[in-house]
Design a protein around this motif. Structure first.
Motif, mmCIF file in Angstrom:
data_model
loop_
_atom_site.group_PDB
_atom_site.id
_atom_site.type_symbol
_atom_site.label_atom_id
_atom_site.label_comp_id
_atom_site.label_asym_id
_atom_site.label_seq_id
_atom_site.Cartn_x
_atom_site.Cartn_y
_atom_site.Cartn_z
ATOM 1 N N UNK A 47 0.854 -1.187 0.000
ATOM 2 C CA UNK A 47 0.000 0.000 0.000
ATOM 3 C C UNK A 47 0.887 1.233 0.000
ATOM 4 N N UNK A 48 0.637 2.107 -0.971
ATOM 5 C CA UNK A 48 1.419 3.341 -1.103
ATOM 6 C C UNK A 48 2.918 3.056 -1.123
ATOM 7 N N UNK A 49 3.272 2.033 -1.905
ATOM 8 C CA UNK A 49 4.679 1.707 -2.091
ATOM 9 C C UNK A 49 5.335 0.979 -0.942
ATOM 10 N N UNK A 50 4.557 0.484 0.018
ATOM 11 C CA UNK A 50 5.106 -0.217 1.177
ATOM 12 C C UNK A 50 4.490 -1.601 1.267
ATOM 13 N N UNK A 51 5.330 -2.618 1.085
ATOM 14 C CA UNK A 51 4.861 -3.997 1.173
ATOM 15 C C UNK A 51 5.065 -4.572 2.556
ATOM 16 N N UNK A 52 5.607 -5.796 2.615
ATOM 17 C CA UNK A 52 5.755 -6.503 3.885
ATOM 18 C C UNK A 52 7.173 -7.039 4.034
ATOM 19 N N UNK A 53 7.582 -7.247 5.262
ATOM 20 C CA UNK A 53 8.886 -7.806 5.584
ATOM 21 C C UNK A 53 8.729 -9.313 5.712
#
Length: 446
Positions: free
Chosen positions: A331-337
């Motif tokens: 979302x908004x260029x931020x995924x998951x670690x």
């Protein structure tokens, strides 16, 4: 003789001036009926007979060993007036007839603005039952059920029916059917409750816009089951070691527009299980050491997964029943670690991986079709099965994270050790010398 008469005269005057602050008579119901509105009744360290009906505003205060014991045929205490306070009591022995027209409870509340605090409840069908009762406060209550072996004959720890704007804090519930059950109950708030050894620690049915924050669920068959409920906030909760047949840390079933933020899902059979759900946001959660981190049925659309730490699970995420392409893993260029499961490069050091992560697997079909598949999720044969299918069949995409997060150095080990410590403490506190884990089928019917 004169001194004795003088003493009796003074004692009788004192008793008449403040009758509501003196110890209750043997017949507690008669004493309650005789009090004026707003009275304070202080009880002795002894056992009083129920069943009591409180139909006026009053405060009932007990001591360390004050017990209200019902006759086993109805509610031990029925609150039928607003603004009643119960404090420092033990309540036991309600009716246990599950086929009765009325669902009995240790304390049943029919009115608004009541306070129940520092109360212990045992040997009751439901612990506390709120029926069309609003703006009540339940805090520091301990409810003890009969244990998971006796789930069917008993009710829930706290049952909330058509009841809104209630506050539940610092309660401990163990061994009931469901820990907290909300049925057509909106705008309630629950903070720092501890629930263990139940079927579902938390169960929402047709209940919207509730807040559930900083609660702990451990050793339940299911941590929290959210069904047909919308716009909830579940934040900063801990779902730890929830195992059993059809088990999970959190279930979202036909549940929409919910916020699942900053929770911990550790050592569950399935961390998060989502089916027929829409537009839920799963953000900032720690999903670790589960059999399956996230199980997502293709009937669910527009879920957003962002900022989560999803690591050290046997299977990180699996989509069943289709491709699930309408869900979003950033979302908004931020995924998951994704931890060490998917090593990635971050050459420009902006915290985002240089390449997307795509996870392919053939396990979805095995999990969907085979009842005993959960028995083998940690078996070495699983890796062989995956490698064979990678060559022989076309594996399906389970998820695609276009903007995976680069792991912060050292953070994963610290988080893992902290979670292990919490789990060990919980198990020791409950006196568990052996933790038996039972694996069950992933049924669509919950």
């Amino acid at each position: 003789m004169k001194k004795l008469l003088l003493f009796l005269f003074v004692f009788s005057i004192t008793f008449c001036i403040n009758p509501e602050e003196n110890n209750a008579a043997e017949n507690l119901q008669a004493t309650i009926d005789s009090l004026e509105e707003g009275a304070v009744l202080k009880l002795e360290d002894k056992t009083y007979e129920g069943n009591l009906v409180i139909n006026k505003e009053l405060t009932l205060i007990g001591k360390a060993n004050t017990v209200i014991k019902g006759d086993g045929t109805g509610n031990v205490i029925s609150i039928q007036a607003p603004n009643v306070t119960l404090r420092k009591l033990t309540v036991t022995n309600s009716g246990m007839d599950r086929n009765s027209a009325e669902e009995y409870a240790g304390i049943k509340i029919h009115t608004n603005g009541n306070v129940v605090e520092h109360v212990k409840i045992a040997d009751s069908f439901h612990g506390i039952y709120l029926s069309q009762a609003h703006e009540n406060t339940i805090n520091h209550v301990e409810i003890k059920g009969m244990g998971k072996g006796e789930i069917a004959p008993q009710g829930n720890g706290i049952h909330v029916y058509y009841a809104n704007h209630n506050l539940f804090t610092h309660n401990t519930i163990e061994g009931t059917r469901d820990g907290m059950f909300f049925d057509y109950a909106n705008n309630n708030e629950s903070y720092e409750n501890n629930i263990s050894d139940t079927r579902y620690g938390l169960h929402y049915m047709y209940s919207d816009e509730n807040i559930f924050k900083s609660n702990t669920f451990t050793m339940n068959t299911g941590g929290a089951a959210v069904m047909n409920s919308n716009r909830l906030l579940l934040e900063d909760n801990h779902f730890i070691v929830n195992y059993g047949n059809q088990s999970f840390g959190l279930l979202l079933l036909q549940a929409n527009d919910n916020q699942i933020k900053n929770n911990t899902f550790y050592m569950n059979q399935r961390g998060i299980y989502i089916d027929q759900a829409t537009r839920n946001t799963i953000q900032g959660n720690k999903i670790s050491q589960n059999q399956i981190g996230i199980e997502l049925w293709a009937s669910s659309n527009e879920q957003v997964f962002t900022g989560n730490l999803i690591t050290e699970n046997t299977i990180p995420a699996v989509t069943i029943g289709g491709t699930g392409e309408t869900n979003f893993w950033s979302h908004e260029g931020k995924g998951n670690d994704w931890g060490n499961s998917f090593p990635l490069t971050d050459l420009n050091q902006n915290g985002i991986g240089d390449f997307p992560i795509t996870y392919r697997s053939s396990l979805y079909q095995l999990i969907e079709d085979q009842e005993l598949s959960y028995l083998f999720l940690k078996s070495p044969a699983l890796a062989i099965y995956e490698k064979m299918n990678a060559v022989l069949v076309d594996e399906k995409v389970m998820f695609n994270d276009p903007h995976p997060l680069a792991a912060a150095k050292g953070n994963h080990n610290l988080i893992l050790f902290a979670l292990l410590g919490v789990a060990a403490i919980l198990i020791l506190l409950k006196g568990r010398h052996l933790l038996c884990i039972t694996f069950g089928r992933n049924g669509r019917k919950i």
